[in-house]
Enzyme design. Structure first.
Site, short mmCIF file in Angstrom:
data_model
loop_
_atom_site.label_atom_id
_atom_site.label_comp_id
_atom_site.label_asym_id
_atom_site.label_seq_id
_atom_site.Cartn_x
_atom_site.Cartn_y
_atom_site.Cartn_z
N SER A 1 0.77 -1.22 -0.06
CA SER A 1 0.15 -0.12 0.20
C SER A 1 0.88 1.47 -0.14
O SER A 1 1.92 1.12 0.52
CB SER A 1 -0.94 0.10 1.28
OG SER A 1 -1.61 1.27 1.26
N TYR B 1 -1.53 -0.16 10.29
CA TYR B 1 -1.64 -0.53 8.86
C TYR B 1 -0.67 -0.30 7.93
O TYR B 1 0.07 -1.23 7.12
CB TYR B 1 -3.00 -0.08 8.35
CG TYR B 1 -3.27 -0.40 6.80
CD1 TYR B 1 -3.72 -1.81 6.30
CD2 TYR B 1 -3.03 0.34 5.86
CE1 TYR B 1 -4.10 -2.18 5.03
CE2 TYR B 1 -3.30 0.38 4.42
CZ TYR B 1 -3.99 -1.09 4.24
OH TYR B 1 -3.95 -1.38 2.85
P1 NAP Z 1 -11.52 -5.60 0.14
O1 NAP Z 1 -12.36 -5.22 -0.93
O2 NAP Z 1 -11.84 -5.49 1.59
O3 NAP Z 1 -11.32 -7.22 0.00
C1 NAP Z 1 -10.76 -7.81 1.04
C2 NAP Z 1 -10.49 -9.40 0.37
O4 NAP Z 1 -9.81 -9.93 1.51
C3 NAP Z 1 -12.13 -10.09 0.45
O5 NAP Z 1 -11.74 -11.13 -0.50
C4 NAP Z 1 -11.89 -10.99 1.83
O6 NAP Z 1 -12.66 -12.02 1.84
C5 NAP Z 1 -10.40 -11.11 2.03
N1 NAP Z 1 -10.06 -11.52 3.31
C6 NAP Z 1 -9.97 -10.55 4.49
N2 NAP Z 1 -9.57 -11.10 5.50
C7 NAP Z 1 -9.13 -12.48 5.14
C8 NAP Z 1 -8.54 -13.31 5.90
N3 NAP Z 1 -8.10 -13.45 7.09
N4 NAP Z 1 -8.33 -14.72 5.18
C9 NAP Z 1 -8.90 -14.78 3.90
N5 NAP Z 1 -9.37 -13.78 3.05
C10 NAP Z 1 -9.42 -12.81 3.86
O7 NAP Z 1 -10.03 -5.17 -0.05
P2 NAP Z 1 -9.30 -4.64 -1.28
O8 NAP Z 1 -9.54 -3.13 -1.21
O9 NAP Z 1 -9.68 -5.26 -2.44
O10 NAP Z 1 -7.67 -4.75 -0.86
C11 NAP Z 1 -7.03 -5.82 -1.59
C12 NAP Z 1 -5.65 -5.52 -0.83
O11 NAP Z 1 -5.07 -4.52 -1.33
C13 NAP Z 1 -5.45 -5.60 0.74
O12 NAP Z 1 -4.13 -6.07 0.88
C14 NAP Z 1 -5.26 -3.91 1.09
O13 NAP Z 1 -4.53 -3.63 2.24
C15 NAP Z 1 -4.53 -3.60 -0.44
N6 NAP Z 1 -4.80 -2.20 -0.62
C16 NAP Z 1 -6.01 -1.77 -0.96
C17 NAP Z 1 -6.24 -0.24 -0.86
C18 NAP Z 1 -7.50 0.27 -1.44
O14 NAP Z 1 -7.68 1.52 -1.48
N7 NAP Z 1 -8.66 -0.45 -1.43
C19 NAP Z 1 -5.20 0.36 -0.94
C20 NAP Z 1 -3.81 0.00 -0.97
C21 NAP Z 1 -3.63 -1.29 -0.45
P3 NAP Z 1 -14.19 -12.07 2.08
O15 NAP Z 1 -14.97 -11.65 0.99
O16 NAP Z 1 -14.50 -13.62 2.57
O17 NAP Z 1 -14.52 -11.37 3.33
#
Ligand code: NAP
Length: 245
Positions: free
Chosen positions: A144, A158
């Site tokens: 991130s 985080y």
């Molecule tokens: P999201 O929409 O909240 O999706 C999170 C995903 O992770 C879901 O598929 C969830 O499964 C799964 N998950 C959460 N905890 C888990 C666990 N303990 N075991 C297995 N699966 C788990 O998040 P996102 O925005 O796509 O983020 C994806 C990655 O990118 C993360 O690492 C996040 O930190 C990083 N990131 C995101 C952003 C942003 O702005 N969105 C920015 C920087 C970095 P369920 O559907 O079953 O809950």
């Protein structure tokens, strides 16, 4: 030639789901790990199948070592040996200053975003490295921009957890560079997914250099590039997908 097999930790929603769909379009078979949202995972599996790939949904908590090992085993049993891995599973925890955060929040975030990420990376190397009898492959870990800008006022824990991801990508990529495995990171900026607390996207949009947040599909393009042979000499890199943030 056999098709590449991609396992995505956290592939049911957001960036992971976008990666799974794009991978299906690009000729991968895809194992979609999720924690609780079976319906969302099933929808992603259907999309990969509609694109002509094989796909399977696998429940499991990627903060838990036994679950991680089982997830890799089940993916291989269903689709053949895993050749590519993407770590997308992540949480932020309730937003606050650090001096207002509970130890429980801090530990939960580090458990999945750092310890779980390390265990997933370890498991990938155990299966992909030619030294361990694997055929090589590629890994992308979601970091991130918070690791660089620190998450002040919202989520310092985080940011610290993701800084750990940055370090593990550098170190592990050097360990296995001669063993057929490339390991890279992608660092998104503000992306419009469920991970965003209510109102954050609207609040930050006018402050962002491009005047908009990113979409999960835009991050997935970067991830799929790094997984592909087009990135054959890119190893240990960290690609910002942050709209200049
Ligand atoms: P999201 O929409 O909240 O999706 C999170 C995903 O992770 C879901 O598929 C969830 O499964 C799964 N998950 C959460 N905890 C888990 C666990 N303990 N075991 C297995 N699966 C788990 O998040 P996102 O925005 O796509 O983020 C994806 C990655 O990118 C993360 O690492 C996040 O930190 C990083 N990131 C995101 C952003 C942003 O702005 N969105 C920015 C920087 C970095 P369920 O559907 O079953 O809950």
């Amino acid at each position: 030639m056999s098709r590449p097999v991609l396992l995505i930790a956290g592939g049911s929603r957001g960036i992971g789901a976008a990666c799974a769909r794009l991978a299906g379009e690009r000729g991968y078979d895809v194992a979609v790990n999720y924690k609780t949202n079976a319906n969302a995972a099933a929808g992603v599996v259907d999309a990969v199948k509609a694109a002509g790939g094989q796909a399977v949904a696998i429940a499991g908590d990627v903060a838990v070592e036994a679950d991680i090992i089982r997830i890799f085993d089940e993916a291989a049993a269903a689709l053949g040996p895993v050749t590519h891995f993407v770590h997308c599973a992540g949480i932020i925890g309730d937003a606050s200053r650090l001096d207002e955060a509970s130890a429980q929040t801090i530990r939960a975030v580090l458990d999945i975003n750092t310890v779980g990420a390390l265990l997933c990376l370890r498991e990938s190397v155990r299966r992909l490295s030619t030294k361990n009898g694997g055929k090589g492959g590629a890994v992308v870990m979601l970091s991130s921009m918070a690791a660089t800008i620190g998450g002040g006022g919202e989520c310092v824990w985080y940011a610290a957890a993701k800084a750990g991801v940055d370090a593990m990508v550098v170190g592990a990529s050097r360990e296995v560079a001669k063993e057929g495995v490339r390991i890279n990171a992608v660092s998104p900026g503000v992306i419009d997914t469920d991970i965003q607390p209510p109102g954050r996207v609207e609040r930050l949009t006018p402050l962002l250099p491009m005047g908009r947040v990113g979409q999960a599909d835009e991050v997935a393009e970067a991830v799929l590039f790094l997984l592909s042979d087009a990135a054959s000499y890119i190893n240990g890199a960290n690609l910002r997908v942050s709209g200049a943030r």
